[in-house]
Design a protein around this motif. Structure first.
Motif, short mmCIF file in Angstrom:
data_model
loop_
_atom_site.label_atom_id
_atom_site.label_comp_id
_atom_site.label_asym_id
_atom_site.label_seq_id
_atom_site.Cartn_x
_atom_site.Cartn_y
_atom_site.Cartn_z
N LEU A 227 27.49 35.98 49.99
CA LEU A 227 26.31 36.84 49.94
C LEU A 227 25.86 37.10 48.51
N ARG A 228 24.57 37.07 48.29
CA ARG A 228 24.06 37.03 46.92
C ARG A 228 24.22 38.34 46.16
N HIS A 229 24.40 39.47 46.84
CA HIS A 229 24.57 40.73 46.13
C HIS A 229 26.03 41.18 46.11
N SER A 230 26.93 40.26 46.32
CA SER A 230 28.36 40.57 46.26
C SER A 230 28.89 40.36 44.84
N GLU A 231 29.80 41.22 44.44
CA GLU A 231 30.41 41.10 43.12
C GLU A 231 31.20 39.80 42.99
N ALA A 232 31.66 39.26 44.12
CA ALA A 232 32.50 38.06 44.08
C ALA A 232 31.71 36.79 44.40
N ARG A 233 30.40 36.86 44.39
CA ARG A 233 29.59 35.70 44.77
C ARG A 233 29.94 34.47 43.94
N ALA A 234 30.01 33.33 44.65
CA ALA A 234 30.26 32.03 44.04
C ALA A 234 31.64 31.94 43.38
N SER A 235 32.61 32.71 43.87
CA SER A 235 33.96 32.64 43.32
C SER A 235 34.66 31.34 43.65
N GLY A 236 34.23 30.68 44.74
CA GLY A 236 34.74 29.35 45.01
C GLY A 236 35.71 29.24 46.17
N TRP A 237 36.01 27.98 46.48
CA TRP A 237 36.82 27.65 47.65
C TRP A 237 38.26 28.15 47.53
N ILE A 238 38.81 28.14 46.34
CA ILE A 238 40.19 28.59 46.17
C ILE A 238 40.32 30.06 46.54
N VAL A 239 39.35 30.85 46.17
CA VAL A 239 39.35 32.27 46.54
C VAL A 239 39.31 32.42 48.06
N ILE A 240 38.50 31.61 48.72
CA ILE A 240 38.41 31.66 50.18
C ILE A 240 39.76 31.29 50.80
N ALA A 241 40.37 30.23 50.30
CA ALA A 241 41.66 29.79 50.85
C ALA A 241 42.72 30.87 50.71
N PHE A 242 42.77 31.52 49.57
CA PHE A 242 43.76 32.59 49.38
C PHE A 242 43.39 33.82 50.20
N GLY A 243 42.11 34.10 50.34
CA GLY A 243 41.70 35.24 51.16
C GLY A 243 42.16 35.09 52.60
N TRP A 244 42.00 33.88 53.15
CA TRP A 244 42.48 33.62 54.51
C TRP A 244 44.00 33.69 54.57
#
Length: 243
Positions: free
Chosen positions: A26-43
């Protein structure tokens, strides 16, 4: 066995998982465009929190594919239809909670005067459910089957390691396994590897009042359900034959 702990555990899993996808997307998120690695660790952290929550009573099962794999291996099918119900309903709740956390960002997902293409609305289905990078049903199904085998087979094998389950370390190891699958095998389809993880949030996306949310893509929805179920069953067969 308690269906309640599975419900709560899966809700926590999806809250973390959909939450990290929203944070990155989401474009108004502080973490926008953090990348795939962040998503993998978040899951992975979502699995960690959810499975530890559900572990005392259900053994931390938050995934119908794992349930199928265990049933194929052990021949015990009595819980196969109970667990997925709690997992799917829990996934629905978790997706709703993630939506509420990012409510303002979802509401701001509109095109405003003067917005460039990069500043305009972003697709939201990927926050909730999986979307393939290349739409090829055979390839997408194979990806989900193989990735789920890579999840379920090690989970079954962890039972051979004395003390791993009793110490609680197994949940941590599974969480790291999910991170590894995301980094290595998640690129083609977004790695559902869990029917409830994809189906529950997709239902929520269908009904939520998200501006410019786009399609919920129900034509693809069978793949992240069928692929993990097939992969879970195959993992159970391989484990039973090889171990």
């Amino acid at each position: 066995m308690s269906n309640g702990d599975i419900f709560v555990g899966t809700a926590i899993l999806i809250l973390f998982g959909a939450g990290v996808c929203a944070a990155v997307t989401l474009r108004h998120s502080e973490a926008r465009a953090s990348g795939w690695i962040v998503i993998a660790f978040g899951w992975g952290f979502g699995v960690l929190a959810g499975a530890y929550t559900a572990a005392p009573l259900s053994g931390g099962q938050l995934n119908p594919a794992v349930t199928i794999g265990i049933a194929v291996d052990t021949g015990k099918w009595d819980k196969v239809w109970v667990y997925p119900l709690g997992e799917t309903v829990g996934a629905i709740l978790g997706a709703v909670l993630a939506y509420l956390v990012y409510l303002a960002q979802f509401q701001a997902n509109v095109r405003k005067e003067g917005d460039s293409d990069s500043d305009g609305p972003v697709p939201t289905l990927g926050i909730f459910s999986t979307v393939p990078e290349i739409r090829n049903p055979v390839a997408n199904l194979l990806t989900e089957i193989i990735a789920t085998i890579a999840l379920v087979l090690p989970i079954l094998a962890f039972g051979l390691t004395e003390g791993l389950g009793e110490s609680g370390t197994a949940v941590l190891v599974v969480s790291l396994l999910v991170v590894g699958i995301g980094c290595s095998l998640g690129g083609p389809t977004g790695y559902a590897i869990n029917p409830a993880r994809d189906l529950g949030p997709r239902i929520v996306h269908t009904f939520l009042p998200i501006p410019n949310k786009g399609t919920s893509d129900w034509g693809y929805a069978w793949i992240p359900v069928a692929g993990p179920l097939i992969g879970g069953a195959l993992a159970g067969l391989v484990y039973n034959a090889a171990f």
